[in-house]
Scaffold this motif. Structure first.
Motif, short mmCIF file in Angstrom:
data_model
loop_
_atom_site.label_atom_id
_atom_site.label_comp_id
_atom_site.label_asym_id
_atom_site.label_seq_id
_atom_site.Cartn_x
_atom_site.Cartn_y
_atom_site.Cartn_z
N MET A 1 -2.28 5.81 5.73
CA MET A 1 -3.63 5.87 5.19
C MET A 1 -3.90 4.75 4.11
N THR A 2 -4.75 3.89 4.18
CA THR A 2 -5.40 2.84 3.41
C THR A 2 -6.27 3.34 2.34
N ALA A 3 -6.34 2.73 1.10
CA ALA A 3 -7.54 2.97 0.11
C ALA A 3 -7.82 1.74 -0.75
N ILE A 4 -8.88 1.92 -1.35
CA ILE A 4 -9.15 0.72 -2.30
C ILE A 4 -8.84 1.32 -3.74
N CYS A 5 -7.92 0.23 -4.35
CA CYS A 5 -7.50 0.65 -5.57
C CYS A 5 -8.74 0.71 -6.55
N ARG A 6 -8.97 1.67 -7.51
CA ARG A 6 -10.02 1.76 -8.57
C ARG A 6 -10.17 0.42 -9.26
N GLU A 7 -8.85 0.15 -9.72
CA GLU A 7 -8.40 -0.88 -10.87
C GLU A 7 -8.69 -2.33 -10.45
N CYS A 8 -7.96 -2.62 -8.99
CA CYS A 8 -8.08 -3.94 -8.86
C CYS A 8 -8.67 -4.28 -7.63
N ASP A 9 -9.31 -3.31 -6.86
CA ASP A 9 -10.35 -3.24 -5.66
C ASP A 9 -9.66 -3.98 -4.67
N ARG A 10 -8.39 -3.91 -4.45
CA ARG A 10 -7.55 -4.25 -3.44
C ARG A 10 -7.31 -3.12 -2.39
N ASP A 11 -7.32 -3.61 -1.25
CA ASP A 11 -6.70 -2.35 -0.21
C ASP A 11 -5.08 -2.03 -0.67
N THR A 12 -4.84 -0.96 -0.47
CA THR A 12 -3.47 -0.81 -0.59
C THR A 12 -2.93 0.38 0.54
N ALA A 13 -1.93 -0.05 0.95
CA ALA A 13 -1.30 0.99 2.05
C ALA A 13 -0.45 2.07 1.65
N ASP A 14 -0.46 1.83 0.14
CA ASP A 14 0.30 3.40 -0.44
C ASP A 14 -0.48 3.79 -1.46
N PRO A 15 -1.90 4.28 -1.40
CA PRO A 15 -2.43 4.82 -2.49
C PRO A 15 -1.94 5.82 -3.13
N VAL A 16 -2.27 5.94 -4.54
CA VAL A 16 -1.91 7.19 -4.99
C VAL A 16 -3.02 7.84 -5.73
N ALA A 17 -3.14 8.97 -5.31
CA ALA A 17 -4.42 9.79 -5.87
C ALA A 17 -4.07 10.28 -7.32
N VAL A 18 -5.08 9.82 -8.42
CA VAL A 18 -4.77 10.12 -9.60
C VAL A 18 -5.75 10.63 -10.35
N ALA A 19 -7.07 11.29 -9.81
CA ALA A 19 -8.23 11.88 -10.21
C ALA A 19 -9.13 12.33 -9.17
N LEU A 20 -9.90 13.45 -9.67
CA LEU A 20 -10.94 13.72 -8.93
C LEU A 20 -12.26 13.18 -9.73
N GLU A 21 -12.99 12.59 -9.02
CA GLU A 21 -14.40 12.10 -9.35
C GLU A 21 -15.34 13.21 -9.17
N HIS A 22 -15.76 13.72 -10.47
CA HIS A 22 -16.87 14.70 -10.58
C HIS A 22 -18.23 14.36 -10.49
N ALA A 23 -19.08 14.93 -9.71
CA ALA A 23 -20.50 14.61 -9.45
C ALA A 23 -21.32 15.92 -9.68
N ALA A 24 -22.37 15.81 -10.14
CA ALA A 24 -23.23 16.84 -10.43
C ALA A 24 -23.71 17.60 -9.31
N SER A 25 -24.24 16.84 -8.46
CA SER A 25 -24.83 17.40 -7.10
C SER A 25 -24.09 17.27 -5.83
#
Length: 65
Positions: A1-25
């Motif tokens: 799985m690849t994902a974009i790092c929330r901090e540096c905005d780069r693609d990473t092949a080894d993403p680490v889940a660090v939080a859940l983004e909460h949304a009201a709706s």
């Protein structure tokens, strides 16, 4: 799985889940960081959060601001 790092905005092949983004709706989504950014910021991986953390960002004790 690849994902974009929330901090540096780069693609990473080894993403680490660090939080859940909460949304009201909506259900929210998982926040990912690349390993170097996670270590630099001292953020705890989501898989290590204590029960009842609700997915908010948690810092590793030695890096706590």
């Amino acid at each position: 799985m690849t994902a974009i790092c929330r901090e540096c905005d780069r693609d990473t092949a080894d993403p680490v889940a660090v939080a859940l983004e909460h949304a009201a709706s909506a259900g929210g989504r998982v926040v990912y960081l690349c390993p170097p950014c996670r270590r630099l910021l001292g953020i705890m991986p989501l898989s290590e959060h204590p029960e009842g953390s609700h997915g908010f960002v948690r810092y590793v004790r030695e890096h706590a601001p």
